[in-house]
Scaffold this motif. Structure first.
Motif, PDB file in Angstrom:
ATOM      1  N   HIS A 214       0.831  -1.205   0.000  1.00  0.00           N
ATOM      2  CA  HIS A 214       0.000   0.000   0.000  1.00  0.00           C
ATOM      3  C   HIS A 214       0.867   1.257   0.000  1.00  0.00           C
ATOM      4  CE1 HIS A 214      -3.322   2.673   0.894  1.00  0.00           C
ATOM      5  NE2 HIS A 214      -2.658   3.146   1.922  1.00  0.00           N
ATOM      6  N   ASP A 215       1.922   1.263   0.812  1.00  0.00           N
ATOM      7  CA  ASP A 215       2.785   2.435   0.893  1.00  0.00           C
ATOM      8  C   ASP A 215       3.554   2.634  -0.410  1.00  0.00           C
ATOM      9  OD1 ASP A 215       3.489   4.611   2.419  1.00  0.00           O
ATOM     10  OD2 ASP A 215       5.196   3.637   3.376  1.00  0.00           O
ATOM     11  N   TYR A 216       4.056   1.539  -0.980  1.00  0.00           N
ATOM     12  CA  TYR A 216       4.812   1.652  -2.226  1.00  0.00           C
ATOM     13  C   TYR A 216       3.903   2.005  -3.400  1.00  0.00           C
ATOM     14  CZ  TYR A 216       8.441   0.606  -5.666  1.00  0.00           C
ATOM     15  OH  TYR A 216       9.361   0.700  -6.681  1.00  0.00           O
ATOM     16  N   ARG A 217       2.677   1.512  -3.352  1.00  0.00           N
ATOM     17  CA  ARG A 217       1.723   1.771  -4.431  1.00  0.00           C
ATOM     18  C   ARG A 217       1.394   3.255  -4.563  1.00  0.00           C
ATOM     19  NH1 ARG A 217      -3.952   1.586  -3.898  1.00  0.00           N
ATOM     20  NH2 ARG A 217      -5.057   1.309  -5.864  1.00  0.00           N
ATOM     21  N   LYS A 218       1.599   4.032  -3.514  1.00  0.00           N
ATOM     22  CA  LYS A 218       1.323   5.470  -3.572  1.00  0.00           C
ATOM     23  C   LYS A 218       2.181   6.166  -4.621  1.00  0.00           C
ATOM     24  CE  LYS A 218       0.020   5.747   1.325  1.00  0.00           C
ATOM     25  NZ  LYS A 218       0.434   6.272   2.665  1.00  0.00           N
ATOM     26  N   PHE A 219       3.331   5.576  -4.948  1.00  0.00           N
ATOM     27  CA  PHE A 219       4.195   6.200  -5.946  1.00  0.00           C
ATOM     28  C   PHE A 219       3.578   6.174  -7.342  1.00  0.00           C
ATOM     29  CE2 PHE A 219       7.381   5.131  -2.633  1.00  0.00           C
ATOM     30  CZ  PHE A 219       7.830   6.419  -2.400  1.00  0.00           C
ATOM     31  N   LEU A 220       2.545   5.365  -7.539  1.00  0.00           N
ATOM     32  CA  LEU A 220       1.840   5.393  -8.821  1.00  0.00           C
ATOM     33  C   LEU A 220       1.234   6.767  -9.073  1.00  0.00           C
ATOM     34  CD1 LEU A 220      -0.064   1.965  -8.812  1.00  0.00           C
ATOM     35  CD2 LEU A 220       2.150   2.501  -9.819  1.00  0.00           C
TER      36      LEU A 220
END
Length: 285
Positions: A214-220
């Motif tokens: 979830h945290d890494y997906r924010k970079f999308l």
């Protein structure tokens, strides 16, 4: 974490690889460790269905949820960017979208703007968006989805002047802010990777993995995935990706056991987590 974001993470990380659909009871078991109530889950599922991301199927008194065609496209693109990244070679050309949408269609125009940002475009000037990535098919699909084809024109062309390509990138994207976001991600998750032995149960590893994704997906929504040639030599995004992949791989076996323990196959899938698609998930390699 909102229930809707949690569900998108679950579909991208697991459900799409085991037939693409899941019972409401399975979803309830998976979101329970995050404190999501069944009422909040139903509300999120209903909203995603209304927005066209999910399809609903009734089997007796049970409810099954599956990704729609639009949902499958979104999850496939998000998964590719999260687990594989882009790292494309630049062909030296820019994709330039120019539109003039009537005010009567401003809601569709606003939706298109949000989608363009998610896809990796930058706002160059009023009604003009650019990207160095080969996203022509994605743009055509967006224009069709929102019925805005008559109001837009897409160009693919080399860039001339007055700025160099790196200068144009800095004008359109705040690379320093993106670097700072990656620094915060690394500062948050590197110590957790080093202390991962504190996680003793499969449920704990599952929760930690979903929070990591979830945290890494924010970079999308932050990083447009620029080609390496247009990035600074010291791009923290590469370090963040290596950290993400290392911690994901460490958490994945336990998280997968938890997912499999609560997964009940639907008609679309009659096997367990040993499904070939799951085992070939990019995060498992």
């Amino acid at each position: 974490m909102k229930a809707r974001s949690l569900l998108f993470n679950l579909w991208g990380d697991y459900i799409q690889h085991v037939g693409g659909e899941a019972w409401a009871s399975t979803l309830a078991a998976w979101v329970r460790p995050f404190g999501v109530s069944e009422a909040a889950l139903r509300q999120a599922l209903s909203r995603m269905a209304r927005q066209g991301w999910l399809e609903v199927r009734k089997v007796g008194n049970r409810t099954c949820y599956a990704l729609s065609a639009a949902g499958r496209r979104r999850i496939a693109e998000a998964s590719r960017r999260v687990y594989d990244g882009r790292d494309v070679d630049w062909d030296g050309r820019w994709r330039v979208l120019v539109y003039s949408v009537p005010e009567a269609l401003r809601n569709r125009r606003n939706d298109l703007r949000r989608e363009l940002i998610w896809t990796g475009f930058a706002h160059l000037s009023p009604g003009t968006w650019i990207s160095p990535n080969p996203l022509e098919d994605s743009v055509r699909e967006l224009l069709r989805r929102y019925g805005l084809e008559p109001y837009a024109t897409l160009f693919v062309a080399p860039y001339a002047e007055p700025w160099s390509a790196p200068d144009l990138v800095r004008r359109c994207w705040d690379l320093e802010a993106i670097q700072a976001s990656y620094d915060r991600f690394i500062a948050r998750w590197e110590p957790r990777l080093e202390a991962s032995s504190r996680l003793h149960s499969d449920e704990e590893r599952f929760v930690e993995q979903i929070r990591l994704v979830h945290d890494y997906r924010k970079f999308l929504f932050v990083d447009p995935g620029l080609p390496r040639r247009l990035l600074p030599d010291t791009w923290r995004g590469h370090d963040a990706r290596r950290l993400f992949q290392a911690y994901y791989a460490r958490l994945r076996p336990g998280a997968l056991r938890f997912l499999e323990r609560h997964f009940e196959p639907t008609q679309a899938h009659d096997g367990g987590g040993e499904d070939r698609g799951v085992r070939e998930h990019p995060g498992l390699s």
